[in-house]
Design an enzyme around this catalytic site. Structure first.
Site, mmCIF file in Angstrom:
data_model
loop_
_atom_site.group_PDB
_atom_site.id
_atom_site.type_symbol
_atom_site.label_atom_id
_atom_site.label_comp_id
_atom_site.label_asym_id
_atom_site.label_seq_id
_atom_site.Cartn_x
_atom_site.Cartn_y
_atom_site.Cartn_z
ATOM 1 N N ARG A 60 -16.438 -5.922 11.352
ATOM 2 C CA ARG A 60 -15.310 -6.704 11.758
ATOM 3 C C ARG A 60 -15.500 -7.243 13.181
ATOM 4 O O ARG A 60 -14.817 -8.133 13.614
ATOM 5 C CB ARG A 60 -14.029 -5.843 11.699
ATOM 6 C CG ARG A 60 -13.681 -5.454 10.248
ATOM 7 C CD ARG A 60 -12.377 -4.676 10.196
ATOM 8 N NE ARG A 60 -12.627 -3.261 10.458
ATOM 9 C CZ ARG A 60 -12.842 -2.358 9.507
ATOM 10 N NH1 ARG A 60 -12.799 -2.708 8.237
ATOM 11 N NH2 ARG A 60 -13.056 -1.100 9.795
ATOM 12 N N GLY A 61 -16.443 -6.631 13.885
ATOM 13 C CA GLY A 61 -16.610 -6.930 15.313
ATOM 14 C C GLY A 61 -16.913 -8.374 15.652
ATOM 15 O O GLY A 61 -16.582 -8.858 16.723
ATOM 16 N N GLU A 117 -23.118 -11.917 15.068
ATOM 17 C CA GLU A 117 -22.852 -10.501 15.350
ATOM 18 C C GLU A 117 -22.178 -10.344 16.707
ATOM 19 O O GLU A 117 -22.388 -11.160 17.606
ATOM 20 C CB GLU A 117 -24.182 -9.737 15.381
ATOM 21 C CG GLU A 117 -24.422 -8.836 14.204
ATOM 22 C CD GLU A 117 -23.568 -7.571 14.181
ATOM 23 O OE1 GLU A 117 -22.392 -7.583 14.597
ATOM 24 O OE2 GLU A 117 -24.094 -6.550 13.722
ATOM 25 N N ASP A 118 -21.400 -9.285 16.840
ATOM 26 C CA ASP A 118 -20.805 -8.985 18.140
ATOM 27 C C ASP A 118 -21.825 -8.380 19.092
ATOM 28 O O ASP A 118 -21.952 -8.791 20.237
ATOM 29 C CB ASP A 118 -19.587 -8.048 17.992
ATOM 30 C CG ASP A 118 -19.894 -6.790 17.185
ATOM 31 O OD1 ASP A 118 -20.998 -6.679 16.616
ATOM 32 O OD2 ASP A 118 -19.016 -5.909 17.110
ATOM 33 N N ASP A 121 -27.360 -3.200 18.984
ATOM 34 C CA ASP A 121 -27.558 -1.964 19.727
ATOM 35 C C ASP A 121 -28.935 -1.399 19.320
ATOM 36 O O ASP A 121 -29.949 -1.881 19.818
ATOM 37 C CB ASP A 121 -26.364 -1.057 19.353
ATOM 38 C CG ASP A 121 -26.268 0.211 20.163
ATOM 39 O OD1 ASP A 121 -26.733 0.237 21.299
ATOM 40 O OD2 ASP A 121 -25.709 1.196 19.653
ATOM 41 N N SER A 122 -28.972 -0.456 18.395
ATOM 42 C CA SER A 122 -30.282 0.023 17.930
ATOM 43 C C SER A 122 -31.023 -1.083 17.180
ATOM 44 O O SER A 122 -32.244 -1.108 17.133
ATOM 45 C CB SER A 122 -30.106 1.237 17.005
ATOM 46 O OG SER A 122 -29.557 0.825 15.773
ATOM 47 N N GLY A 123 -30.255 -1.973 16.562
ATOM 48 C CA GLY A 123 -30.838 -3.067 15.787
ATOM 49 C C GLY A 123 -30.961 -2.753 14.307
ATOM 50 O O GLY A 123 -31.311 -3.620 13.506
ATOM 51 N N THR A 125 -28.646 -2.180 12.009
ATOM 52 C CA THR A 125 -27.707 -2.902 11.152
ATOM 53 C C THR A 125 -28.230 -4.298 10.829
ATOM 54 O O THR A 125 -28.373 -4.668 9.656
ATOM 55 C CB THR A 125 -26.323 -3.025 11.843
ATOM 56 O OG1 THR A 125 -25.896 -1.719 12.227
ATOM 57 C CG2 THR A 125 -25.312 -3.670 10.941
ATOM 58 N N LYS A 149 -27.659 -5.013 23.659
ATOM 59 C CA LYS A 149 -27.918 -3.784 24.434
ATOM 60 C C LYS A 149 -29.397 -3.450 24.264
ATOM 61 O O LYS A 149 -29.763 -2.512 23.565
ATOM 62 C CB LYS A 149 -27.065 -2.658 23.853
ATOM 63 C CG LYS A 149 -26.091 -2.042 24.801
ATOM 64 C CD LYS A 149 -25.480 -0.798 24.174
ATOM 65 C CE LYS A 149 -23.993 -0.878 24.087
ATOM 66 N NZ LYS A 149 -23.378 0.331 23.502
ATOM 67 N N PHE A 170 -20.829 2.004 26.675
ATOM 68 C CA PHE A 170 -19.997 1.711 25.512
ATOM 69 C C PHE A 170 -18.918 0.716 25.906
ATOM 70 O O PHE A 170 -18.153 0.946 26.834
ATOM 71 C CB PHE A 170 -19.393 2.980 24.905
ATOM 72 C CG PHE A 170 -19.076 2.773 23.462
ATOM 73 C CD1 PHE A 170 -20.082 2.865 22.495
ATOM 74 C CD2 PHE A 170 -17.797 2.426 23.049
ATOM 75 C CE1 PHE A 170 -19.801 2.629 21.153
ATOM 76 C CE2 PHE A 170 -17.512 2.187 21.707
ATOM 77 C CZ PHE A 170 -18.519 2.296 20.769
ATOM 78 N N ASP A 177 -14.485 -2.577 18.917
ATOM 79 C CA ASP A 177 -13.388 -1.606 18.845
ATOM 80 C C ASP A 177 -13.685 -0.279 19.509
ATOM 81 O O ASP A 177 -14.840 0.087 19.735
ATOM 82 C CB ASP A 177 -13.066 -1.324 17.373
ATOM 83 C CG ASP A 177 -14.167 -0.514 16.699
ATOM 84 O OD1 ASP A 177 -15.321 -0.974 16.699
ATOM 85 O OD2 ASP A 177 -13.877 0.589 16.197
ATOM 86 N N ARG A 183 -9.578 -4.441 19.710
ATOM 87 C CA ARG A 183 -10.456 -5.586 19.420
ATOM 88 C C ARG A 183 -9.872 -6.879 19.959
ATOM 89 O O ARG A 183 -10.571 -7.857 20.144
ATOM 90 C CB ARG A 183 -10.635 -5.752 17.901
ATOM 91 C CG ARG A 183 -11.336 -4.617 17.196
ATOM 92 C CD ARG A 183 -11.544 -5.010 15.727
ATOM 93 N NE ARG A 183 -11.959 -3.914 14.889
ATOM 94 C CZ ARG A 183 -13.213 -3.524 14.692
ATOM 95 N NH1 ARG A 183 -14.192 -4.157 15.285
ATOM 96 N NH2 ARG A 183 -13.508 -2.521 13.900
HETATM 97 P P1 IMP Z 1 -26.843 -1.122 15.653
HETATM 98 O O1 IMP Z 1 -27.154 -0.978 14.190
HETATM 99 O O2 IMP Z 1 -27.161 0.153 16.401
HETATM 100 O O3 IMP Z 1 -27.471 -2.306 16.280
HETATM 101 O O4 IMP Z 1 -25.268 -1.163 15.754
HETATM 102 C C1 IMP Z 1 -24.569 -2.310 15.828
HETATM 103 C C2 IMP Z 1 -23.101 -2.034 15.597
HETATM 104 O O5 IMP Z 1 -22.650 -0.863 16.309
HETATM 105 C C3 IMP Z 1 -22.296 -3.171 16.169
HETATM 106 O O6 IMP Z 1 -22.130 -4.187 15.205
HETATM 107 C C4 IMP Z 1 -21.010 -2.496 16.565
HETATM 108 O O7 IMP Z 1 -20.136 -2.462 15.465
HETATM 109 C C5 IMP Z 1 -21.414 -1.083 16.925
HETATM 110 N N1 IMP Z 1 -21.565 -0.920 18.390
HETATM 111 C C6 IMP Z 1 -22.710 -0.721 19.071
HETATM 112 N N2 IMP Z 1 -22.487 -0.597 20.394
HETATM 113 C C7 IMP Z 1 -21.150 -0.724 20.559
HETATM 114 C C8 IMP Z 1 -20.289 -0.695 21.722
HETATM 115 O O8 IMP Z 1 -20.696 -0.526 22.881
HETATM 116 N N3 IMP Z 1 -18.959 -0.873 21.474
HETATM 117 C C9 IMP Z 1 -18.450 -1.060 20.220
HETATM 118 N N4 IMP Z 1 -19.227 -1.107 19.119
HETATM 119 C C10 IMP Z 1 -20.558 -0.924 19.277
HETATM 120 MG MG MG Z 2 -20.727 -5.383 14.488
#
Ligand code: IMP
Ligand code: MG
Length: 200
Positions: A60-61, A117-118, A121-123, A125, A149, A170, A177, A183
């Site tokens: 939803r981000g 995408e919002d 982070d790890s990448g 998703t 990030k 964070f 959220d 949000r």
């Molecule tokens: P990834 O798979 O680790 O890249 O995670 C990405 C998802 O984690 C984003 O689409 C967000 O929904 C959530 N996320 C990662 N970091 C944050 C943050 O600092 N605040 C809120 N949501 C986050």
């Molecule tokens: Mg997201």
């Protein structure tokens, strides 16, 4: 009439912390967000001129970013949504295991697809989403993320359009959220974990 009164009362029974209690700093204020979105939209509008552009937003981000970005685009495009959830890790860590919980409603075949995408982070998703969509033969597939990030990256993800690189903190607001709330805030804020109390 009774029903309306009852639901308002119930709403007021939920104790919500004021975000000012746990806001460490405003990392990106509204005017900088909107200015950068305008720049990204201009770049995307030039790159996809005359192409069948489809914006695929990850719920939803990404919703607030999508709606501001699309209003700033000057070229025709369609939108669609998908949702993913990661499991096998804590609520704020995404694992390599990503599940599609809502799929796109339209075909991507032959289209120029831009994933919106919002935050990356790890990448994991976005890497899973890319892997899945590639099997459906889009004409092209690129990623547009508001926040990156980079320090936390574990999966190799090509990012074509990036709003801001941010430190490993964070953040919340502007689509992102804290336990599904906040949000709606128009800026990106950093949370003070020692001050934040999750809602029941
Ligand atoms: P990834 O798979 O680790 O890249 O995670 C990405 C998802 O984690 C984003 O689409 C967000 O929904 C959530 N996320 C990662 N970091 C944050 C943050 O600092 N605040 C809120 N949501 C986050
Ligand atoms: Mg997201």
């Amino acid at each position: 009439m009774k029903l309306v009164v009852a639901s308002i009362m119930k709403f007021h029974e939920i104790e919500m912390q004021d975000y000012l209690d746990f806001l460490q700093e405003v990392l990106i204020p509204e005017d900088r967000l909107q200015a950068r979105i305008g720049e990204l939209a201009a770049e995307i509008s030039a790159d996809y001129e005359g192409k069948p552009l489809m914006l695929a937003c990850i719920l939803r981000g990404g919703v607030l970013f999508l709606t501001d970005l699309m209003r700033a685009l000057t070229i025709p495009h369609t939108i669609d949504f998908m949702a993913v959830s990661s499991y096998g890790a804590g609520a704020r860590e995404s694992s390599g295991n990503v599940r599609i919980t809502l799929d796109l409603q339209t075909s991507v075949e032959g289209k120029d697809v831009l994933l919106v995408e919002d935050i990356i982070d790890s990448g994991h998703t976005i890497a899973s989403v890319i892997q899945l969509l590639q099997t459906r033969q889009p004409r092209s597939l690129r990623v547009c993320t508001l926040l990156d990030k980079l320090e936390r990256r574990e999966a190799d993800v090509p990012i074509h359009y990036r709003g801001f690189e941010i430190p490993n903190k964070f953040v919340f607001g502007y689509g992102l959220d804290l336990d599904e709330y906040h949000r709606n805030l128009p800026f990106i804020g950093v949370v003070r974990p020692d001050k934040y109390v999750p809602p029941d």
